[in-house]
Design a protein around this motif. Structure first.
Motif, PDB file in Angstrom:
ATOM      1  N   UNK A  78      98.490  73.400 -46.101  1.00 52.34           N
ATOM      2  CA  UNK A  78      97.728  72.762 -47.139  1.00 52.34           C
ATOM      3  C   UNK A  78      96.625  71.836 -46.747  1.00 52.34           C
ATOM      4  N   UNK A  79      95.960  72.022 -45.487  1.00 55.07           N
ATOM      5  CA  UNK A  79      94.997  71.210 -44.778  1.00 55.07           C
ATOM      6  C   UNK A  79      93.708  71.816 -44.753  1.00 55.07           C
ATOM      7  N   UNK A  80      92.694  70.996 -44.911  1.00 59.31           N
ATOM      8  CA  UNK A  80      91.183  71.457 -44.892  1.00 59.31           C
ATOM      9  C   UNK A  80      90.707  70.701 -43.303  1.00 59.31           C
ATOM     10  N   UNK A  81      90.398  71.766 -42.695  1.00 55.51           N
ATOM     11  CA  UNK A  81      89.773  71.159 -41.414  1.00 55.51           C
ATOM     12  C   UNK A  81      88.564  70.139 -41.116  1.00 55.51           C
ATOM     13  N   UNK A  82      87.860  69.940 -42.156  1.00 55.97           N
ATOM     14  CA  UNK A  82      87.081  69.004 -42.229  1.00 55.97           C
ATOM     15  C   UNK A  82      87.222  67.590 -42.765  1.00 55.97           C
ATOM     16  N   UNK A  83      88.415  67.673 -43.272  1.00 59.86           N
ATOM     17  CA  UNK A  83      88.876  66.573 -44.244  1.00 59.86           C
ATOM     18  C   UNK A  83      89.865  65.550 -43.097  1.00 59.86           C
ATOM     19  N   UNK A  84      89.678  64.170 -43.191  1.00 61.33           N
ATOM     20  CA  UNK A  84      90.269  63.636 -42.279  1.00 61.33           C
ATOM     21  C   UNK A  84      91.999  63.403 -42.769  1.00 61.33           C
ATOM     22  N   UNK A  85      92.940  62.867 -42.051  1.00 62.38           N
ATOM     23  CA  UNK A  85      94.249  62.721 -42.135  1.00 62.38           C
ATOM     24  C   UNK A  85      94.296  61.797 -43.384  1.00 62.38           C
ATOM     25  N   UNK A  86      93.657  60.618 -43.023  1.00 65.30           N
ATOM     26  CA  UNK A  86      93.544  59.868 -44.367  1.00 65.30           C
ATOM     27  C   UNK A  86      93.119  60.218 -45.570  1.00 65.30           C
ATOM     28  N   UNK A  87      92.056  61.024 -45.618  1.00 63.23           N
ATOM     29  CA  UNK A  87      91.506  61.521 -46.825  1.00 63.23           C
ATOM     30  C   UNK A  87      92.422  62.577 -47.473  1.00 63.23           C
ATOM     31  N   UNK A  88      93.196  63.239 -46.684  1.00 65.53           N
ATOM     32  CA  UNK A  88      94.358  64.157 -47.140  1.00 65.53           C
ATOM     33  C   UNK A  88      95.463  63.452 -48.126  1.00 65.53           C
ATOM     34  N   UNK A  89      95.776  62.293 -47.260  1.00 63.51           N
ATOM     35  CA  UNK A  89      96.743  61.810 -48.038  1.00 63.51           C
ATOM     36  C   UNK A  89      96.543  60.852 -49.316  1.00 63.51           C
ATOM     37  N   UNK A  90      95.208  60.661 -49.169  1.00 63.20           N
ATOM     38  CA  UNK A  90      94.522  59.929 -50.461  1.00 63.20           C
ATOM     39  C   UNK A  90      94.393  61.015 -51.522  1.00 63.20           C
ATOM     40  N   UNK A  91      94.122  61.957 -51.226  1.00 64.62           N
ATOM     41  CA  UNK A  91      93.745  63.017 -52.150  1.00 64.62           C
ATOM     42  C   UNK A  91      95.124  63.301 -52.929  1.00 64.62           C
ATOM     43  N   UNK A  92      96.242  63.707 -51.931  1.00 66.11           N
ATOM     44  CA  UNK A  92      97.525  64.117 -52.462  1.00 66.11           C
ATOM     45  C   UNK A  92      98.035  62.938 -53.596  1.00 66.11           C
ATOM     46  N   UNK A  93      97.994  61.726 -52.964  1.00 68.36           N
ATOM     47  CA  UNK A  93      98.295  60.755 -53.893  1.00 68.36           C
ATOM     48  C   UNK A  93      97.698  60.898 -55.311  1.00 68.36           C
ATOM     49  N   UNK A  94      96.323  61.247 -55.348  1.00 72.25           N
ATOM     50  CA  UNK A  94      95.830  61.099 -56.774  1.00 72.25           C
ATOM     51  C   UNK A  94      96.360  62.630 -57.426  1.00 72.25           C
ATOM     52  N   UNK A  95      96.101  63.671 -56.655  1.00 70.88           N
ATOM     53  CA  UNK A  95      96.553  64.680 -57.324  1.00 70.88           C
ATOM     54  C   UNK A  95      97.737  64.904 -57.695  1.00 70.88           C
ATOM     55  N   UNK A  96      98.655  64.417 -57.000  1.00 69.86           N
ATOM     56  CA  UNK A  96     100.246  64.353 -57.379  1.00 69.86           C
ATOM     57  C   UNK A  96     100.840  63.160 -57.846  1.00 69.86           C
ATOM     58  N   UNK A  97     100.099  62.252 -58.043  1.00 69.32           N
ATOM     59  CA  UNK A  97     100.124  60.966 -58.735  1.00 69.32           C
ATOM     60  C   UNK A  97     101.152  60.011 -57.794  1.00 69.32           C
ATOM     61  N   UNK A  98     100.702  59.315 -57.036  1.00 66.13           N
ATOM     62  CA  UNK A  98     101.398  58.497 -56.041  1.00 66.13           C
ATOM     63  C   UNK A  98     100.832  57.510 -55.360  1.00 66.13           C
ATOM     64  N   UNK A  99     101.121  56.876 -54.347  1.00 61.65           N
ATOM     65  CA  UNK A  99     100.852  55.866 -53.665  1.00 61.65           C
ATOM     66  C   UNK A  99     100.616  56.444 -52.145  1.00 61.65           C
ATOM     67  N   UNK A 100      99.409  56.298 -51.680  1.00 58.76           N
ATOM     68  CA  UNK A 100      99.199  56.929 -50.282  1.00 58.76           C
ATOM     69  C   UNK A 100      99.435  55.851 -49.221  1.00 58.76           C
ATOM     70  N   UNK A 101      99.881  54.635 -49.315  1.00 61.72           N
ATOM     71  CA  UNK A 101      99.562  53.455 -48.456  1.00 61.72           C
ATOM     72  C   UNK A 101     100.238  53.407 -47.146  1.00 61.72           C
TER      73      UNK A 101
END
Lengths: 242, 196, 217
Positions: free
Chosen positions: B81-104
């Motif tokens: 479920x990764x996008x090559x152009x997106x950074x690791x940090x931005x992935x986790x950040x997105x998932x936290x918003x999409x799936x409702x959580x906390x990326x810290x």
């Protein structure tokens, strides 16, 4: 009724007699319709003998729309009840509807040459029919492009339903557009008042087209059920290549 | 303890073929259920049915007091479920918003802190899998559905995965994992689909 | 709401950065616009009449050629599964993706249509109307495009297939939009074009989400 036919075995039992009966009926009706249309009915006052194309053209137009409506109904049943036979019905109807639309376009063009003096006119009806034909082509292309047969049917059902909503919109917009671009000087074929001597062969031909559709549809559906049974039997037989 | 998830007489069919039938089991908080079976036995399909992506041919799934079971589970499939152009940090950040959580702290916990700003396309296979594991931590959800979670992971990565699963179980989470070989965490139950 | 905004922002960034970004459809559009006068000859009166509709045709083609990007990657890399697990309805997430596509691909196309129409000898005072009509029309195109891209998302190299599937849905907005752009019956045509856009924005996400749920099976 819908539930009853959902089972392929019951469907096969209930429809065994239908394809030959409708096929024979289509033959008889075509025979009568062609006789009436080509020989027994009068030539038209302004168009002369060319009006006889109407008996081929107008029923094709009616049923290509009718078949799309049928497909939309089958698609709805397929999506709501996950109905395997409705899937098959929609898939089997599509090539027939596309052929009818093609017949309508080709005969319309042939009819246009002597009456309008041109092989193609961007008239509201021909244009709408051309877009209906494109809609059929898209449906057929999608069905053949998706490998998983069941998934292909359901995806095509979604496309079919959205396309069904689109058709009246296209029809309205094309009508609006053709009045904008050409004042109503074009002679409209198959206008509202048709002499009874022409109406009878027209309706007989419409019945013949319908019987042909029913015969082909049921034959195609039955062939698909047989094919699936053979495939399932081969899979069970242990996957050895035939 | 009450079951978090009850599966009763489940049958799954794919492409006209019956994969398994009559499968029943319960999963309680703290459970790790290992799913075993030969290739094509239906391990992935079972997980996808529980995730709600696939409909079973027969049988029922019951989640304890959950109106929207899909919001209570994580799915880690073969794809990360990764996008090559997106950074690791931005992935986790997105998932936290999409799936409702906390990326810290998700990236720290999977050992990708130094790679946080790198685009996913430069990560190694093992690092990409770790990033996918970070999704499990970015949003707290009780049920984890893991399909070959150790694929692409080295020995350290497998140890990390075991640690994450243990921690999740201690917190009352449930893990269903399709596995080829056991992880360090002791399963509470093993389902063998080939036997069914 | 958070999930929807996050999806919009992520998709906009991905479209902007990846695969030629907004430049590829823009280049396609300009190419199509350049070919038209080369094929028709530089006759000013001919071009003045044909220019605004040509800008519309070129924009429609540019959208058709880039729809493949919408869902195919999400299906292949597993992102679609994560969208299904969100508490936000899939329809809303699909809408967000369509909106991002409109912003990154559609808006630049509509803006480029201004200068393009000038080179096609369209009267200067009509340029704002052409751009405005395209902003609406591209929303209608993309609404229909969502459906085509979603039902064909699992087809490898499905670009041409998607174009065929979507083409019949482009007819109404092209008719009304080109009419607005050429200054014929502007008021009613603009209202009807707005209707097409609204319709696409409502039906598109629902049908596309239904198709994507099937694709995830």
């Amino acid at each position: 009724m819908i539930n009853f036919l959902a089972n392929p075995a019951r469907f096969m039992g209930a429809t065994a007699w239908m394809a030959p009966v409708f096929g024979a009926l289509a033959l008889v009706l075509f025979f009568i319709g062609v006789r009436l249309g080509l020989f027994a009915s009068p030539a038209e006052q302004y168009q002369g003998e060319t009006v006889r194309i109407m008996y081929v053209h107008v029923p094709a137009a009616w049923w290509s729309l009718g078949i799309y409506t049928f497909m939309a109904g089958a698609s709805f049943v397929s999506l709501v009840w996950r109905h395997a036979m409705a899937d098959l019905a929609a898939r089997a109807a599509a090539p027939i509807g596309a052929t009818f639309a093609a017949i309508c376009l080709i005969t319309g063009s042939i009819w246009g040459a002597p009456t309008w003096g041109t092989w193609w006119e961007w008239d509201g009806r021909l244009t709408s029919m051309l877009i209906l034909f494109l809609t059929y082509l898209g449906y057929l292309a999608l069905i053949s492009a998706v490998d998983d047969e069941e998934k292909a049917s359901r995806l095509a059902a979604i496309l079919c339903l959205v396309g069904f909503v689109n058709i009246p919109i296209v029809h309205f917009s094309v009508e609006w557009w053709s009045t904008l671009h050409q004042p109503a000087s074009v002679l409209r074929p198959g206008g509202s008042s048709i002499d009874p001597s022409m109406r009878t062969p027209l309706f007989v031909m419409a019945g013949a087209y319908f019987s042909l559709f029913a015969a082909l549809l049921i034959a195609h559906m039955r062939a698909s059920v047989h094919r699936r049974r053979v495939e399932a039997a081969r899979l069970r037989a242990g996957g050895a290549a035939p | 303890m009450a079951a978090f998830l009850s599966v009763s007489s489940l049958s799954v069919r794919r492409g006209g073929r019956l994969l398994f039938e009559g499968l029943s089991f319960d999963a309680a908080p703290g459970d790790l259920i290992e799913i075993r079976g030969a290739n094509g036995a239906g391990k992935t399909s079972l997980l996808r049915v529980i995730a709600g992506f696939l409909r079973p041919a027969r049988g029922a799934l019951q989640f304890k007091d959950r109106a929207d079971p899909q919001a209570a589970l994580h799915f880690l499939g073969h794809q990360n479920g990764l996008k090559g152009a997106v950074s690791a940090h931005a992935h986790v950040d997105y998932w936290a918003r999409l799936l409702r959580g906390d990326a810290s702290d998700a990236l720290d916990r999977v050992g990708l802190r130094t790679q946080a700003e790198l685009p996913a396309r430069v990560l190694s296979q093992g690092q990409a899998r770790r990033l996918a594991l970070a999704r499990l931590l970015a949003a707290p959800r009780p049920l984890w559905l893991l399909d070959e979670p150790a694929a692409g992971l080295d020995a350290d990565g497998r140890e990390l995965l075991t640690g994450l699963i243990d921690a999740h179980r201690r917190n009352g989470g449930v893990v269903l994992a399709a596995l080829h070989e056991s992880l360090g965490s002791a399963p509470s139950q093993t389902l063998d689909l080939s036997a069914a | 709401m958070n999930a929807i905004i996050a999806t919009f922002r992520r998709d906009a960034a991905l479209l902007w950065a990846g695969g030629g970004g907004a430049l590829a459809p823009l280049g396609y559009f300009i190419g199509a616009v350049v070919l038209a006068p080369l094929a028709m000859g530089p006759d000013r009166t001919l071009l003045t009449a044909a220019g605004p509709p040509l800008a519309w045709v070129a924009a429609a083609l540019a959208v058709l050629a880039s729809l493949e990007k919408l869902f195919q990657a999400d299906l292949e890399d597993g992102s679609l599964e994560q969208m299904l697990l969100s508490e936000a309805p899939l329809e809303a997430l699909v809408f967000a993706k369509g909106a991002a596509f409109w912003l990154v691909v559609g808006v630049p196309l509509a803006l480029a249509a201004g200068p393009a129409a000038i080179t096609l000898q369209a009267p200067l005072e009509r340029i704002p109307v052409i751009v405005a009509s395209l902003l609406l029309g591209l929303a209608a195109f993309i609404g229909a495009g969502l459906v085509g891209a979603a039902v064909a998302a699992g087809v490898k190299r499905g670009g041409v297939l998607i174009a065929l599937l979507v083409l019949p849905f482009f007819a109404p907005p092209v008719i009304f939009g080109a009419s607005v752009a050429s200054g014929q019956d502007v008021g009613p045509a603009l209202a009807l074009l707005g209707g097409c856009a609204l319709f696409g924005c409502v039906i598109g996400p629902f049908a596309a989400a239904a198709a994507l749920r099937l694709q995830a099976e």
